[in-house]
Structure formats: structure tokens, C-alpha cells
Design an enzyme around this catalytic site. Structure first.
Site, short mmCIF file in Angstrom:
data_model
loop_
_atom_site.label_atom_id
_atom_site.label_comp_id
_atom_site.label_asym_id
_atom_site.label_seq_id
_atom_site.Cartn_x
_atom_site.Cartn_y
_atom_site.Cartn_z
N PHE A 11 38.07 22.29 24.49
CA PHE A 11 38.72 20.97 24.51
C PHE A 11 38.15 20.06 23.41
CE2 PHE A 11 38.26 16.74 26.89
CZ PHE A 11 39.42 16.21 26.36
N THR A 133 25.86 16.07 27.55
CA THR A 133 26.60 15.25 28.51
C THR A 133 25.71 14.17 29.13
OG1 THR A 133 27.60 15.39 30.71
CG2 THR A 133 26.07 17.12 30.16
N ASP A 134 26.35 13.12 29.63
CA ASP A 134 25.59 12.08 30.37
C ASP A 134 25.14 12.59 31.74
OD1 ASP A 134 28.08 12.12 31.62
OD2 ASP A 134 28.39 9.95 31.55
N GLU A 135 25.69 13.75 32.17
CA GLU A 135 25.35 14.24 33.51
C GLU A 135 23.88 14.65 33.62
OE1 GLU A 135 28.31 16.77 35.35
OE2 GLU A 135 29.86 16.00 34.00
N TYR A 158 25.41 22.96 36.42
CA TYR A 158 25.92 22.64 35.08
C TYR A 158 24.99 21.65 34.37
CZ TYR A 158 28.55 20.10 31.51
OH TYR A 158 28.92 19.48 30.35
P1 NAD Z 1 35.35 23.69 27.14
O1 NAD Z 1 34.96 24.41 28.39
O2 NAD Z 1 36.72 23.13 27.02
O3 NAD Z 1 35.13 24.62 25.87
C1 NAD Z 1 34.01 25.45 25.72
C2 NAD Z 1 34.26 26.41 24.58
O4 NAD Z 1 33.09 27.20 24.39
C3 NAD Z 1 35.42 27.37 24.83
O5 NAD Z 1 36.25 27.47 23.69
C4 NAD Z 1 34.72 28.69 25.10
O6 NAD Z 1 35.50 29.83 24.70
C5 NAD Z 1 33.47 28.55 24.27
N1 NAD Z 1 32.38 29.38 24.78
C6 NAD Z 1 31.93 29.47 26.06
N2 NAD Z 1 30.93 30.35 26.15
C7 NAD Z 1 30.70 30.81 24.89
C8 NAD Z 1 29.79 31.72 24.33
N3 NAD Z 1 28.88 32.37 25.09
N4 NAD Z 1 29.82 31.95 22.99
C9 NAD Z 1 30.72 31.32 22.21
N5 NAD Z 1 31.63 30.45 22.70
C10 NAD Z 1 31.63 30.20 24.01
O7 NAD Z 1 34.26 22.55 26.98
P2 NAD Z 1 34.42 21.06 26.40
O8 NAD Z 1 34.88 20.17 27.48
O9 NAD Z 1 35.16 21.11 25.12
O10 NAD Z 1 32.88 20.70 26.13
C11 NAD Z 1 32.29 21.04 24.89
C12 NAD Z 1 30.84 20.60 24.91
O11 NAD Z 1 30.76 19.20 25.15
C13 NAD Z 1 30.03 21.27 26.02
O12 NAD Z 1 28.76 21.57 25.50
C14 NAD Z 1 29.94 20.21 27.10
O13 NAD Z 1 28.75 20.34 27.84
C15 NAD Z 1 29.93 18.94 26.27
N6 NAD Z 1 30.48 17.74 26.94
C16 NAD Z 1 31.70 17.78 27.56
C17 NAD Z 1 32.21 16.61 28.13
C18 NAD Z 1 33.58 16.58 28.77
O14 NAD Z 1 33.97 15.58 29.37
N7 NAD Z 1 34.39 17.63 28.67
C19 NAD Z 1 31.48 15.43 28.08
C20 NAD Z 1 30.25 15.44 27.44
C21 NAD Z 1 29.76 16.59 26.87
#
Ligand code: NAD
Length: 351
Positions: A11, A133-135, A158
Site C-alpha cells: 500500500f 509505525t506510531d503503534e 505486530y
Molecule cells: P502492506 O502490507 O500493504 O505491504 C507490505 C509489502 O511488503 C507487500 O508488498 C509485501 O509483498 C511486502 N513484503 C512482505 N514481506 C516481505 C518479505 N519478506 N520480503 C520482501 N517483501 C515483503 O504494508 P503497508 O501498509 O504498505 O506498510 C508499509 C510499511 O509502513 C510497513 O513497514 C508498516 O509497518 C509501515 N506503516 C504502515 C502504516 C499503515 O497505516 N498502513 C502506518 C505506519 C507505518
């Protein structure tokens, strides 16, 4: 610059890749395992750019990671690849430890090995930017905000795995001198969000005429940020951030989950009214709460605003309107994902 993005088919990663290709001159290599959460259909608008490349691979695979770094020679590694769904971390924590902790270690070790061998000027410009993340800060009561100095207090598998990865990144900065940056961001929403997270799940279930499952009373508060504002912030940080620093990123848009769901329903009522003329909010159903559900997250984003000049462009109202419209206009994107890995099915009651 050459920027290696891990998790660029997810995402936020795909939003970052699209942003970098559309709005900068940087070259981007997307390294992604393509788990259930990743899809290259999120990148079709930029896939033919000569500045974009994709390599499928696992961040836990030391050899693959070292090889991709050696061949691409990045100036910046932006590390987003992760397991990201709290509910899934309750039922299956192992994958979270593996990808988020061991995978981050693998990225750090390979990046440090590469960085050490660079000539001094290129060592100076290299950045390892870890997206978190803020979590990791735990749960707030009714008042207060997370700042960069808030002690870590993760409470789900997580957030604990992300906290562990943040600590590893700091350790590689302090101990080995790797030029690291960390950002901790609040809840994102926007286009290309996998339909198991709150906002897209509600849109998809509303349109299918299914119950809209709100956990508990729906009083949990999140600070929502439009994903394109987040990726602009990431660019500010890896281009202008001070090495070794952490930056909190947030939307200053706190909303209770129940209010978010009602807002989605109100927009759908206007853009795609139900055939019976009733509001989609009739479909709201309160279900068993998530075990250990954090009550409130809220970010104080003063530091990134004052020091780097970033602030969000979208309000929650403008961003959620864009998001709902996008889901109405891009059904083929999300309908192709609905069968993946129990997407949309209730998870996380295993505790
Ligand atoms: P997501 O789950 O949509 O995407 C994760 C991506 O990582 C996917 O494309 C997946 O194929 C890839 N992936 C997973 N395991 C893998 C591996 N072992 N090797 C290579 N690729 C791998 O996540 P997101 O929501 O886009 O979040 C991205 C980052 O931002 C994460 O680190 C998350 O902790 C952080 N984050 C997310 C949010 C949120 O609201 N979604 C907020 C703050 C921080």
C-alpha cells in the site's frame, strides 16, 4: 539518486514508488516478495518508466538482498517491506517476527556491508531509511500525543515486531555508524489499500451489501493520514533529514473508528446510493473487539513540520472523499484481491 524501495508492491510502498517516478528524477528499484499483501497492479501507471525496475525477492534472503544492493548501488534504501496487519499478527505472530525483525536485520547487515566498502563521498551520502509505525509507542488515554521521545510500549505482536526492528536500526546507527533515519507514522488511508484494513474493508463490504463489522463500541481513536501525504514526508526525510534522527509523521486528524465508518457510509450514500434508498450505515454491526485493542493513537508532528517543513496537504474530509471515489472507480483492482489469503474474513480472535 538511486532508491531501493523494499515492499514497493504494498500500500504505502507503491504510493512511494508512484510518487518518486511521477514527481522526481530518482531511479527506483522495487524489491518485494509479493506476499498476499503485494500486487504489481498497484504500479501499472509507472511500470513502463525507464527509471523503474522490479525484482521479486525476500528481505530475509541474505544472498538475494546483498546481490540486489551490489548490483543497484543505491544511495538510499527505503525499507517498507513488512507484515502489517495487527489481526493477522495475533493469529500468526511467527511471520511478523521473521519478516519485520529478521528481515530488517538482513537489510541492515547487507546495507552496512555495502556501505562500508563505498568511497568516502558515497558513504557520506548513503541513507538507510526505516519506515515504522506510531503503534510502537503503545496506547494513549484521552489526552496527550506521541512525540519522538515517547518511550516504546508496543502491545501487539505486530507493534512489538516493528519496535524490535526500530531498535535494530538505531543499533546499526550507533554501533556501526550506518547513516540511518527512522519515521514513525500514524494510520494511513487512500487508494490501493488492501481490502482487509478498516477503510477499504468498509467500502467493499458496504457495496457488497454485507454487515460492516466495527470492533467493540468503535470508540478506538486513530490519527488518519492520507497516504500521498505520508510518502511526500518520506521524501523530505531521506532528502533532508538529519542522520540518526527519528521523525513522527501524522495527519492531526483524530477520529473514532465508528465516526470513520459513518463518514464512509455518508459519502457512499451520496456517490452510490443503495437501491432501497436506505443509508449504508444500516449495515453497521458491532462485533467482538480485537484482543488487546489499543485505545488511542495520536501523533505530535511538530518536529518534521518545524525542522523539515513538511505538512499534510489533505484534510481527513478531502482525503476520505478521494479514497471512496477511487474505490468506486477501481473495482477491478480490489475485486481481484478479495480471494487472497482470507482477505476480509475476521482474523485475530485467536488469543
Ligand atoms: P502492506 O502490507 O500493504 O505491504 C507490505 C509489502 O511488503 C507487500 O508488498 C509485501 O509483498 C511486502 N513484503 C512482505 N514481506 C516481505 C518479505 N519478506 N520480503 C520482501 N517483501 C515483503 O504494508 P503497508 O501498509 O504498505 O506498510 C508499509 C510499511 O509502513 C510497513 O513497514 C508498516 O509497518 C509501515 N506503516 C504502515 C502504516 C499503515 O497505516 N498502513 C502506518 C505506519 C507505518
Amino acid at each position: 539518486m538511486r532508491i531501493l524501495v523494499t515492499g514497493g508492491a504494498g500500500f504505502i510502498g507503491s504510493a512511494l514508488v508512484r510518487h518518486l517516478i511521477e514527481n522526481t528524477e530518482h531511479d527506483v528499484l522495487n524489491f518485494d516478495k509479493l506476499t498476499y499483501a503485494g500486487t504489481l497492479t498497484s504500479l501499472s501507471s509507472i511500470a513502463s518508466s525507464s527509471r523503474y525496475r522490479f525484482k521479486q525477492g525476500d528481505i530475509c534472503d541474505e544472498r538475494a538482498v546483498a546481490a540486489i544492493i551490489e548490483s543497484f548501488q543505491p544511495q538510499v534504501v527505503t525499507h517498507l517491506a513488512a507484515e502489517s496487519h495487527v489481526d493477522r499478527s495475533i493469529d500468526g505472530p511467527g511471520a511478523f517476527i521473521q519478516t519485520n525483525v529478521v528481515g530488517t536485520y538482513t537489510m541492515l547487515a547487507a546495507s552496512a556491508g555495502y556501505w562500508r566498502k563505498l568511497p568516502a563521498d558515497r558513504r557520506e551520502e548513503f541513507r538507510f531509511h526505516h519506515i515504522s509505525t506510531d503503534e510502537v509507542f503503545g496506547s494513549l488515554g484521552e489526552t496527550g500525543y506521541f512525540t519522538e521521545s515517547t518511550p516504546y510500549d508496543p502491545r501487539s505482536p505486530y507493534s512489538a515486531s516493528k519496535a524490535g526492528s526500530d531498535h535494530l536500526v538505531s543499533a546499526w546507527g550507533h554501533t556501526f555508524g550506518l547513516p540511518v533515519l527512522i519515521t514513525n507514522c500514524s494510520n494511513n488511508y487512500g487508494p490501493y489499500h488492501f481490502p482487509e484494513k478498516l477503510i477499504p474493508l468498509m467500502i467493499v463490504k458496504a457495496l457488497a451489501g454485507e454487515p460492516l463489522p466495527v470492533y467493540g463500541s468503535g470508540a478506538n481513536v486513530r490519527d488518519w493520514l492520507y497516504v500521498e501525504d505520508h510518502v511526500r514526508a518520506l521524501q523530505y526525510v531521506f532528502e533532508k533529514g538529519v542522520v540518526g534522527q527519528t521523525y513522527n509523521i501524522g495527519g492531526n486528524s483524530e477520529r473514532r473508528n465508528i465516526d470513520v465508518v459513518n463518514t464512509v457510509c455518508t459519502i457512499l450514500d451520496r456517490l452510490q446510493p443503495r437501491e432501497d434508498g436506505q443509508s449504508y450505515s444500516k449495515q453497521i454491526t458491532h462485533v467482538a473487539d480485537r484482543p488487546g485493542h489499543d485505545q488511542r493513537y495520536a501523533i505530535d508532528a511538530t518536529k518534521i513540520r518545524n525542522e523539515l517543513g513538511w505538512q499534510p496537504v489533505e484534510t481527513f474530509e478531502s482525503g476520505i472523499e478521494k479514497t471512496v471515489s477511487w474505490y468506486l472507480n477501481n473495482r477491478e483492482w480490489w475485486s481481484a484481491l478479495l480471494q487472497r489469503n482470507q482477505a476480509g474474513k475476521r482474523q485475530g480472535l485467536g488469543a
